[in-house]
Scaffold this motif. Structure first.
Motif: not given
Ligand code: GLA
Ligand code: ZN
Length: 675
Positions: A310, A348, A251, A50, A358
Motif C-alpha cells: 500500500e 491504497f 502487510n 474487509f 476513509e
Molecule cells: C492501512 C490499511 C488500509 C487503509 C490504509 C489507509 O495501511 O491497511 O486498509 O486503512 O491504512 O492509509
C-alpha cells in the motif's frame, strides 16, 4: 521472491486495494473501474480483506460467487488478484453470538463490536470461524489462475488481555522458564516484593496492576508476537488445507513496534508492507532516506524482493495533515520502492470509498470519478514507467553493510527508566548511521540480532542495550575474521530478560572493543558537548563535531582513541575509539553525535576498507541503489531534490534502462543504468 509469483507474472505489479463490496449495487461503477484500471496500466488488485460480511452474511451461509465473478472479470482483462483473508474485520453476527472473540483491553474491559483487529488471536471460536472462511476461499477461489497470492488479514496488531490470553501467556511462560523460581530469578522479582509463588498469579501488564517489571513487559510483548504469528500460521494452514499452495504474505506497517516482524519469517513466503511517508513535512531528501530505511528493513526480512502493498497516490487522511504530494513525488517514491527491492507499486486505494473513515483518503479514482485528474494522470505515468522496468523483477540487493536494528532491543531500551526518559535516540542513531552509508551509495541490510553477520564487511550497531542470546559471539567472530564493527554508546547493558550485566559492560565485548563503560551522562535539551580529533589519528579525521543527549564515559584498556570530549569534567576522555581485534576492527562511538560526524567517519572507514562507492560523486539528496541478477547489475539513481543536480554517470559498460543519460538529473528524477 517465491518463484511462482515472479514466473507467473513477470511484471512489476501495479495496482492496489480494491473494495468492490462497497459498490455491488452499482454495476456501472464496477464497469468504469475496470476501464480506468486498464488506462492506468493497473495489473493487480488486492481484494477481500474487509469482505467478511459479504462472504458470510450469516453464520455458515457462504456467498462467494460475487467475488469469483470479479476475480474472473479482472483476469480476463489481464489483471491479477491478491486475495485477502477477511480476518481483519469480523461480521456483526460473529461478535454477537460469540462475545469471546472480541478483545479485552489492559483494564480488563471487553470491547464492543467494531474497528479492525478488534479480536482475540487466542479465541478458539475466532480461529475456527477464520479457518472456515479461509478454507473455503482457498478451495473455491485460491486456485483461480487470476489469483497470485494470499494476503493474510490486514495489518495484524495490538494485544488482548482476556482470560484466554492470560492462560495462554502463563503456559507460554511455563514453557520458557520451567519453574517459577527460575522466572523469579530471571525477572528480578525480588525488587519491590514481587515474588510469584506460581504461574497462575501472573497477569499481563496493566495500569491497574504492574507496569514496572520490565522483564514482564518484555515477555508480554514476545508472547503477543508469538500468539499473532501462531494465528497467522493457522490462517495459512487453513489455506493449505483448502487445497491451495499459492504463496502467502501479510502487510506490515513500517516501523510499527507492537510486533516483532522478524518472527513472521517462518510463516510468510513474501514480505509486503504499507508505506505512508509524510511527504513535504521535512525536506524531501530526508523523507526519502527515512522511507529507504523502512524499505530496507522489509527487504532484509526474507532477503529477496518484497512488495510495496500500500502507498497513497495522494494524501493520507489519518495523518495530522492531509498533504497532497507535489507533482513528481508519486513517481519518485514509487520507483524508490523498486530501487530498494520491491517488485510492486500498489496503492491504497483504487477507488475512494463513499462514506466512513476513509472517504477522504487519497485514491486512484476519486469521488469525481474521471480520468482527467492530476492524480490519475500521475498514476498512469507510474504505470507506463513500471511497464518498462519488468526486467528488474526478481533481482536482488547484496549489501556489503548491515545495520542491526532490533525490535526486542527497542522494547527493552525504550521501557527502561534512564538514562534519558525523553527522546532516547534509538531510531535517530540508527537512521544517522544508515544515512551516512546511503550518502555514499552503499546498500544496507537492516537485520536483527538473530541474523548472521558473515556475509558483510561492515556491521553498524547502534545502541544494542540488550544483548540477545548469541550476539556477543557473533560480533566477536565477525571482527576476529576481518569484519569492521561500529558500535555505539548504551550497548551491552542487559541480558535478554533485561538484567544488567555484572562485572563490566559491554558484557563479553569489552575485550573486542578494548574498553569498558564507566558512566553515562544524560544531557538536558539544548546542552551540547563536542568531539575533537586526536592529532595524527589513524582515520585522519580533522574536524570537530557536536554531541547531544547522551555522553558515555569509558575506560580504555586496549583501543586507540580517535576523538575526545572537548569540555565538561570528562574533557579529554574518548568519544571515538578503534580496537584492532584479530583480523578486524572494532570502533566504538561514546556519544550521540551529529549527522555530519557519521557522514565523515563512515566515509573514512570505507576508504580504510577499500570499499568503492558506486559513483565517485554523489550530490546531497541523491540516492544510489543497486539491484542485481546473476548476469546484470542495475544502478538506480534518484534525485530527491526539487531542483536538478549535476551528475557524472559512469559511461563505460553501462546501458540506459530508464531516463536520460546526461550530466544533470532533474528534480525528483530517476535514471536507471545496467551493466
Ligand atoms: C492501512 C490499511 C488500509 C487503509 C490504509 C489507509 O495501511 O491497511 O486498509 O486503512 O491504512 O492509509
Ligand atoms: Zn484474548
Amino acid at each position: 521472491m517465491n518463484k511462482n509469483l515472479t514466473m507467473r507474472q513477470g511484471k512489476i505489479l501495479h495496482g492496489g486495494d480494491y473494495n468492490p463490496e462497497q459498490w455491488l449495487d452499482s454495476p456501472d461503477i464496477l464497469e468504469r473501474d475496470l476501464e480506468l484500471f486498464l488506462k492506468a496500466g493497473i495489473n493487480t488488485v488486492t481484494m477481500g480483506m474487509f469482505s467478511w460480511a459479504f462472504l458470510e452474511p450469516e453464520e455458515g451461509n457462504y456467498q462467494i460467487d460475487w467475488l469469483i465473478e470479479i476475480v474472473d472479470r479482472m483476469y480476463r482483462n489481464g489483471i491479477y488478484t491478491i486475495l485477502g483473508t477477511p480476518s481483519g474485520a469480523r461480521p456483526q453476527w460473529l461478535a454477537r453470538r460469540y462475545p469471546e472473540v472480541l478483545r479485552m483491553n489492559e483494564q480488563r474491559e471487553r470491547n464492543l463490536f467494531g474497528g479492525r483487529q478488534n479480536h482475540c488471536y487466542t479465541s478458539p471460536v475466532y480461529r475456527q470461524k477464520v479457518r472456515g472462511i479461509n478454507t473455503l476461499l482457498a478451495k473455491e477461489v485460491g486456485n483461480h489462475p487470476g489469483v497470485l497470492l494470499f494476503h493474510l488479514s490486514n495489518e495484524y496488531g495490538g494485544d488482548c488481555h482476556c482470560p484466554l490470553c492470560q492462560a495462554k501467556f502463563r503456559s507460554w511462560l511455563k514453557e520458557r522458564y520451567d519453574t517459577i523460581e527460575e522466572l523469579n530469578r530471571r525477572w528480578n522479582t525480588a525488587f519491590w516484593s514481587h515474588t510469584y509463588q506460581s504461574f497462575d498469579q501472573i497477569e499481563s501488564p496493566s495500569p491497574r496492576g504492574e507496569m514496572m517489571l520490565h522483564a514482564l513487559n518484555l515477555d508480554w510483548k514476545r508472547f503477543v508476537t508469538a500468539q499473532t504469528v501462531d494465528f497467522a500460521s493457522q490462517e495459512k494452514k487453513a489455506i493449505r488445507d483448502g487445497g491451495c499452495q499459492k504463496p502467502v504474505t501479510t502487510n506490515f506497517m513500517g516501523d510499527y513496534d507492537g510486533l516483532n516482524y522478524r518472527k513472521f519469517r517462518e510463516v510468510i513466503d513474501v514480505v509486503s508492507w504499507d508505506s505512508y511517508p509524510e511527504w513535504h513535512k521535512k525536506p524531501e531528501p530526508r523523507t526519502a532516506v527515512e522511507t529507504a530505511f523502512q524499505h530496507d528493513f522489509m527487504r532484509t526480512l526474507l532477503k529477496k524482493p518484497f512488495l510495496l502493498m500500500e502507498s497513497s497516490p495522494s494524501s493520507t487522511n489519518w495523518q495530522e495533515v492531509s498533504k497532497l504530494r507535489k507533482p513528481g513525488i508519486l513517481h519518485a517514491a514509487s520507483l524508490q520502492a523498486v530501487a530498494h527491492g520491491s517488485d510492486s507499486v500498489l496503492y491504497f486505494q483504487l477507488r475512494q470509498s463513499r462514506g466512513a473513515s476513509e472517504k477522504f483518503h487519497g485514491a486512484v479514482i476519486d469521488h469525481y470519478g474521471g480520468e482527467d485528474t492530476r492524480v490519475f494522470q500521475e498514476v498512469c505515468q507510474v504505470g507506463e514507467t513500471l511497464s518498462s522496468l519488468n526486467e528488474l523483477v526478481g533481482t536482488v540487493q547484496k549489501p556489503k553493510a548491515a545495520l542491526i536494528y532490533d525490535t526486542e532491543n527497542q522494547w527493552a531500551l525504550m521501557d527502561a527508566q534512564g538514562p534519558r526518559n525523553a527522546g532516547l535516540p534509538y531510531k535517530e542513531t540508527a537512521e544517522k548511521m544508515y544515512t551516512g552509508m546511503r550518502r555514499l551509495g552503499l546498500d544496507v541490510d537492516v537485520i536483527d540480532m538473530e541474523d548472521g553477520l558473515k556475509e558483510y564487511h561492515i556491521v553498524l550497531i547502534p545502541m544494542i542495550y540488550m544483548f540477545r542470546v548469541g550476539i556477543e559471539d557473533k560480533i566477536r567472530d565477525f571482527v576476529k575474521n576481518g569484519g569492521t564493527a561500529i558500535m555505539t554508546f548504551w550497548s551491552g547493558v542487559t541480558d535478554d530478560t533485561d538484567r544488567c550485566y555484572l562485572g563490566g559492560a559491554p558484557g563479553k565485548l569489552t575485550e573486542v572493543f578494548g574498553l569498558r563503560r564507566t558512566e553515562i551522562d544524560g544531557l538536558y535539551d539544548g546542552e551540547e558537548n563536542a568531539a575533537v580529533p586526536v592529532r595524527d589519528n589513524p582515520l585522519s579525521l580533522q574536524k570537530s563535531y557536536t554531541c547531544q543527549k547522551l555522553c558515555e564515559l569509558v575506560k580504555v584498556t586496549e583501543a586507540d582513541v580517535i576523538m575526545a570530549y572537548e569540555k565538561d569534567f570528562y574533557k579529554g576522555l574518548p568519544v571515538l575509539t578503534c580496537n584492532q581485534y584479530g583480523k578486524g576492527k572494532a570502533y566504538y562511538i561514546c556519544a550521540d553525535m551529529e549527522q555530519q560526524f557519521y557522514n565523515d567517519f563512515l566515509e573514512a572507514v570505507l576508504k580504510d576498507k577499500n570499499i568503492e562507492k558506486p559513483l565517485p560523486f554523489i550530490p546531497d539528496g541523491v540516492e544510489v541503489t543497486t539491484r542485481e541478477s546473476n548476469e546484470t547489475t542495475y544502478l538506480i539513481i534518484q534525485n530527491f531534490n526539487a531542483d536538478p543536480v549535476r551528475l557524472e554517470l559512469p559511461i563505460q559498460g553501462y546501458k540506459l534502462v530508464y531516463g536520460v543519460k546526461s550530466s544533470s538529473l532533474g528534480g525528483f528524477g530517476t535514471v536507471i543504468l545496467k551493466r
